[in-house]
Structure formats: C-alpha cells, structure tokens
Motif scaffolding. Sequence first.
Motif, PDB file in Angstrom:
ATOM      1  N   GLY A 173       0.924  -1.227  -0.107  1.00  0.00           N
ATOM      2  CA  GLY A 173       0.080  -0.179   0.060  1.00  0.00           C
ATOM      3  C   GLY A 173       0.990   1.175  -0.010  1.00  0.00           C
ATOM      4  O   GLY A 173       1.990   1.337   0.758  1.00  0.00           O
ATOM      5  N   GLU A 174       0.249   2.313  -0.478  1.00  0.00           N
ATOM      6  CA  GLU A 174       1.268   3.499  -0.829  1.00  0.00           C
ATOM      7  C   GLU A 174       1.433   4.148   0.497  1.00  0.00           C
ATOM      8  O   GLU A 174       2.492   4.967   0.886  1.00  0.00           O
ATOM      9  N   GLY A 175       0.640   3.932   1.353  1.00  0.00           N
ATOM     10  CA  GLY A 175       0.983   4.694   2.720  1.00  0.00           C
ATOM     11  C   GLY A 175       1.539   3.669   3.813  1.00  0.00           C
ATOM     12  O   GLY A 175       1.825   4.047   4.896  1.00  0.00           O
ATOM     13  N   GLU A 176       1.742   2.422   3.528  1.00  0.00           N
ATOM     14  CA  GLU A 176       2.235   1.345   4.573  1.00  0.00           C
ATOM     15  C   GLU A 176       3.734   1.914   4.925  1.00  0.00           C
ATOM     16  O   GLU A 176       4.382   2.297   4.191  1.00  0.00           O
ATOM     17  N   ARG A 177       3.781   1.704   6.214  1.00  0.00           N
ATOM     18  CA  ARG A 177       5.198   2.235   6.897  1.00  0.00           C
ATOM     19  C   ARG A 177       5.892   1.029   7.666  1.00  0.00           C
ATOM     20  O   ARG A 177       5.186   0.256   8.083  1.00  0.00           O
ATOM     21  N   LEU A 178       7.141   1.168   7.679  1.00  0.00           N
ATOM     22  CA  LEU A 178       7.836   0.315   8.318  1.00  0.00           C
ATOM     23  C   LEU A 178       9.105   0.944   9.213  1.00  0.00           C
ATOM     24  O   LEU A 178       9.886   1.772   8.369  1.00  0.00           O
ATOM     25  N   HIS A 179       9.251   0.901  10.402  1.00  0.00           N
ATOM     26  CA  HIS A 179      10.263   2.022  11.197  1.00  0.00           C
ATOM     27  C   HIS A 179      10.248   3.530  10.565  1.00  0.00           C
ATOM     28  O   HIS A 179      10.941   4.137  10.536  1.00  0.00           O
ATOM     29  N   GLY A 180       8.842   3.908  10.514  1.00  0.00           N
ATOM     30  CA  GLY A 180       8.786   5.265  10.164  1.00  0.00           C
ATOM     31  C   GLY A 180       9.147   5.577   8.885  1.00  0.00           C
ATOM     32  O   GLY A 180       8.830   6.745   8.429  1.00  0.00           O
ATOM     33  N   VAL A 181       9.094   4.656   7.877  1.00  0.00           N
ATOM     34  CA  VAL A 181       9.439   4.955   6.500  1.00  0.00           C
ATOM     35  C   VAL A 181       8.405   4.261   5.651  1.00  0.00           C
ATOM     36  O   VAL A 181       8.083   3.269   6.016  1.00  0.00           O
ATOM     37  N   LEU A 182       8.213   4.777   4.720  1.00  0.00           N
ATOM     38  CA  LEU A 182       7.247   4.158   3.657  1.00  0.00           C
ATOM     39  C   LEU A 182       7.855   2.813   3.265  1.00  0.00           C
ATOM     40  O   LEU A 182       8.924   2.879   2.991  1.00  0.00           O
ATOM     41  N   GLU A 209     -11.698  10.249  -3.175  1.00  0.00           N
ATOM     42  CA  GLU A 209     -11.888   9.595  -1.762  1.00  0.00           C
ATOM     43  C   GLU A 209     -11.266   8.372  -1.459  1.00  0.00           C
ATOM     44  O   GLU A 209     -10.797   8.194  -0.313  1.00  0.00           O
ATOM     45  N   LEU A 210     -10.442   7.893  -2.490  1.00  0.00           N
ATOM     46  CA  LEU A 210      -9.643   6.709  -2.168  1.00  0.00           C
ATOM     47  C   LEU A 210      -7.911   7.469  -2.444  1.00  0.00           C
ATOM     48  O   LEU A 210      -7.059   6.396  -2.407  1.00  0.00           O
ATOM     49  N   ALA A 211      -7.860   8.477  -2.390  1.00  0.00           N
ATOM     50  CA  ALA A 211      -6.524   9.069  -2.542  1.00  0.00           C
ATOM     51  C   ALA A 211      -5.596   8.520  -1.394  1.00  0.00           C
ATOM     52  O   ALA A 211      -6.014   8.447  -0.182  1.00  0.00           O
ATOM     53  N   GLY A 212      -4.241   8.021  -1.754  1.00  0.00           N
ATOM     54  CA  GLY A 212      -3.453   7.413  -0.740  1.00  0.00           C
ATOM     55  C   GLY A 212      -3.620   5.853  -0.288  1.00  0.00           C
ATOM     56  O   GLY A 212      -2.963   5.461   0.496  1.00  0.00           O
ATOM     57  N   SER A 213      -4.807   5.456  -1.199  1.00  0.00           N
ATOM     58  CA  SER A 213      -5.075   4.072  -0.897  1.00  0.00           C
ATOM     59  C   SER A 213      -4.653   3.028  -1.869  1.00  0.00           C
ATOM     60  O   SER A 213      -4.962   1.701  -1.884  1.00  0.00           O
ATOM     61  N   GLY A 214      -3.887   3.535  -3.059  1.00  0.00           N
ATOM     62  CA  GLY A 214      -3.281   3.019  -3.990  1.00  0.00           C
ATOM     63  C   GLY A 214      -2.205   1.750  -3.798  1.00  0.00           C
ATOM     64  O   GLY A 214      -1.584   1.882  -2.550  1.00  0.00           O
ATOM     65  N   ALA A 215      -1.546   1.369  -4.571  1.00  0.00           N
ATOM     66  CA  ALA A 215      -0.786   0.290  -4.387  1.00  0.00           C
ATOM     67  C   ALA A 215       0.411   0.707  -5.207  1.00  0.00           C
ATOM     68  O   ALA A 215       0.654   1.576  -6.235  1.00  0.00           O
ATOM     69  N   ILE A 216       1.862   0.149  -4.654  1.00  0.00           N
ATOM     70  CA  ILE A 216       3.021   0.517  -5.422  1.00  0.00           C
ATOM     71  C   ILE A 216       3.729  -1.038  -5.449  1.00  0.00           C
ATOM     72  O   ILE A 216       3.534  -1.878  -4.450  1.00  0.00           O
ATOM     73  N   GLU A 217       4.221  -1.116  -6.717  1.00  0.00           N
ATOM     74  CA  GLU A 217       4.775  -2.498  -6.839  1.00  0.00           C
ATOM     75  C   GLU A 217       6.498  -2.222  -6.888  1.00  0.00           C
ATOM     76  O   GLU A 217       6.794  -1.040  -7.445  1.00  0.00           O
TER      77      GLU A 217
END
Length: 117
Positions: free
Chosen positions: A11-20, A59-67
Amino acid sequence: MKGSLLRFYVGEGERLHGVLLWEWLLAEGNRLGIRGGSAFRAVGGFGRRHAVHEERFFELAGSGAIEVEFVVTEDEEWRILDLLRRENVRIFYSRMPASFDIINPDARDLAPPGLGD
C-alpha cells in the motif's frame, strides 16, 4: 545469469520503522547488494478485499498500491526474503524465474554487487 524477478505489492501509505515501506524495500535491497530495484505506482487494481482502487477516485487517495521489483540471483533473493521474515513484514509478492545479463558490460558491471555504486 539465472535468478528471479521478485515483485512486492505494498500500500502506498504502508510504513515500516517510520519509513514508507516501498522506500524501505528499495533502501534495504541496495544495502543488501542487490544490483537494482524499481518502484511503480499502480493506477488501479484490487486485492484480497476486492475493493477496486483507482487513482481517479479522490476519496481513495492514498489507498493505491506500489509495486517494488528486483531482478535477483538466488542468493540475493534469499537475503531479501530472509530480511522480510526477520522484520516480521506481512507482504504479498510474486516470484518468476528470470534470465538476465548486460549487453556490452563495463568493468563496474563485472564487479561484485555493492562495490563501486
């Protein structure tokens, strides 16, 4: 050379250790000596919940996917997957066998990964 094409879907907004998460994957792939990686924004799609996400829906902005993808040797594949397991990252990925090489390589292309980059 023989190896795999690894493609991770995050997910484009998913984070790990404070980083995307997609940025973290690229940084860690680089740190592990993988020769290269790329991230691509999906313009539309759906996942296991079957909710369609399209870039045009405000309304779905920020909910897309990143490959995020890497073309890797067997050893490089083991290192990135092992890291994700140790970090306890829940992530969907695909793996496809790949053959790869460089046309007209120079001396840097022949160096072990992670050296001189």
